[in-house]
Design an enzyme around this catalytic site. Structure first.
Site, short mmCIF file in Angstrom:
data_model
loop_
_atom_site.label_atom_id
_atom_site.label_comp_id
_atom_site.label_asym_id
_atom_site.label_seq_id
_atom_site.Cartn_x
_atom_site.Cartn_y
_atom_site.Cartn_z
N ARG A 121 -3.56 -0.49 -48.33
CA ARG A 121 -2.33 -1.27 -48.49
C ARG A 121 -2.62 -2.72 -48.84
O ARG A 121 -1.68 -3.49 -49.09
CB ARG A 121 -1.51 -1.24 -47.20
CG ARG A 121 -0.49 -0.11 -47.11
CD ARG A 121 -0.08 0.01 -45.66
NE ARG A 121 1.29 0.32 -45.43
CZ ARG A 121 1.70 1.45 -44.82
NH1 ARG A 121 0.85 2.37 -44.47
NH2 ARG A 121 2.97 1.64 -44.58
N ARG A 168 11.65 6.41 -35.05
CA ARG A 168 10.58 5.43 -34.86
C ARG A 168 11.18 4.04 -34.64
O ARG A 168 12.16 3.69 -35.29
CB ARG A 168 9.69 5.40 -36.10
CG ARG A 168 8.72 6.54 -36.18
CD ARG A 168 8.03 6.65 -37.52
NE ARG A 168 7.58 5.39 -38.11
CZ ARG A 168 6.93 5.31 -39.27
NH1 ARG A 168 6.65 6.41 -39.96
NH2 ARG A 168 6.57 4.15 -39.75
N ARG A 197 9.51 -4.40 -43.41
CA ARG A 197 8.47 -3.51 -43.93
C ARG A 197 8.51 -3.45 -45.46
O ARG A 197 7.47 -3.43 -46.12
CB ARG A 197 8.61 -2.11 -43.34
CG ARG A 197 8.18 -2.06 -41.88
CD ARG A 197 8.60 -0.77 -41.22
NE ARG A 197 7.99 0.41 -41.77
CZ ARG A 197 8.52 1.63 -41.72
NH1 ARG A 197 9.69 1.82 -41.14
NH2 ARG A 197 7.90 2.65 -42.23
N ARG A 229 16.15 8.70 -40.73
CA ARG A 229 14.93 9.48 -40.45
C ARG A 229 14.68 9.68 -38.96
O ARG A 229 14.76 8.73 -38.18
CB ARG A 229 13.72 8.79 -41.09
CG ARG A 229 12.42 9.53 -40.83
CD ARG A 229 11.34 9.12 -41.78
NE ARG A 229 10.74 7.84 -41.45
CZ ARG A 229 9.69 7.33 -42.08
NH1 ARG A 229 9.14 7.99 -43.09
NH2 ARG A 229 9.20 6.16 -41.73
#
Ligand code: AMP
Length: 213
Positions: free
Chosen positions: A88, A159, A170, A126
């Site tokens: 990343r 999460r 993010r 999610r």
């Protein structure tokens, strides 16, 4: 065969990495899953990673590189891999290149493209299995039984870093820190693009075409 799947958080890398690895007969690994596993086991590395992950920023390179190199150098993974979520940063990409010089290098990098609006929508819905990490989506692919994984019966949870305030950070971090390594792989002529807003199966088909599997 060494493949890297790239894409912003919520682009579907995890789902696709497992399927693609199975097709290629290699192992898949997600750096995020390795960190979450350390957190569950409450290791020192897990505690350290948590302090970064809960803010939506990257875990320092030396820690992340050490963890992934240990996985790559495990003899069980010598046939190759599909990497999800690593590298990343520029330093991680460099470390990976160095580690693979005598192992054939990277064969393919595939970027799964998804718009920011769609990412926010997906991550908001999610939920993942606390046991096997399989993701579900309350809007598009809910589990048959509320709160239970269809594969292993594990409990499903959201999460902490999928909560709205962290998601925005993010995506920002991805755009700032990870975009530059896409250019690096593009210049090396090994990066191809896939449209990540198609149905899951079509994304999978496009990935297999991209890596000629
Ligand atoms: P993911 O499951 O891939 O969305 O990753 C969740 C979080 O784990 C990220 O927001 C980072 O805090 C951390 N993480 C995962 N992979 C890396 C990486 N290659 N470098 C640094 N931090 C990472």
């Amino acid at each position: 065969m060494n493949v890297i799947l790239m894409g912003p958080p919520g682009s579907g890398k995890g789902t696709q990495a497992a399927n693609l690895a199975e097709k290629l007969g290699v192992s898949a690994v997600s750096s995020g899953d390795l960190f979450r596993d350390h957190q569950r086991r409450n290791t020192e590395l897990g505690q350290l990673a948590r302090s970064y992950m809960e803010k939506g920023v990257y875990v320092p390179d030396d820690v992340t590189i050490g963890m992934i190199m240990e996985w790559i150098n495990d003899p069980d993974h010598s046939a190759g891999f599909v990497l999800d979520g690593f590298p990343r940063t520029q330093a991680q990409a460099q470390a990976l290149d160095d580690a693979l010089t005598e192992r054939g290098g990277i064969d393919h990098v595939v970027l799964i493209n998804v718009s920011d609006d769609e990412l926010v929508r997906r991550l908001g819905g999610r939920i993942i299995c606390s046991e096997c990490q399989i993701p579900y989506n309350l809007n598009t692919s809910p589990p048959a039984v509320d709160g239970r994984c269809e594969e292993c019966g594990g409990s499903l949870y959201q999460r902490d870093d999928d909560k709205a305030e962290v998601v925005a950070r993010r995506i920002e971090v991805y755009n700032e820190e990870t975009q530059p390594i896409l250019d690096y792989y593009r210049r090396a002529g090994i990066l191809s693009d896939v449209d990540g807003e198609q149905p899951v199966e079509s994304v999978g088909d496009a990935l297999r075409v991209a890596v000629s599997a």
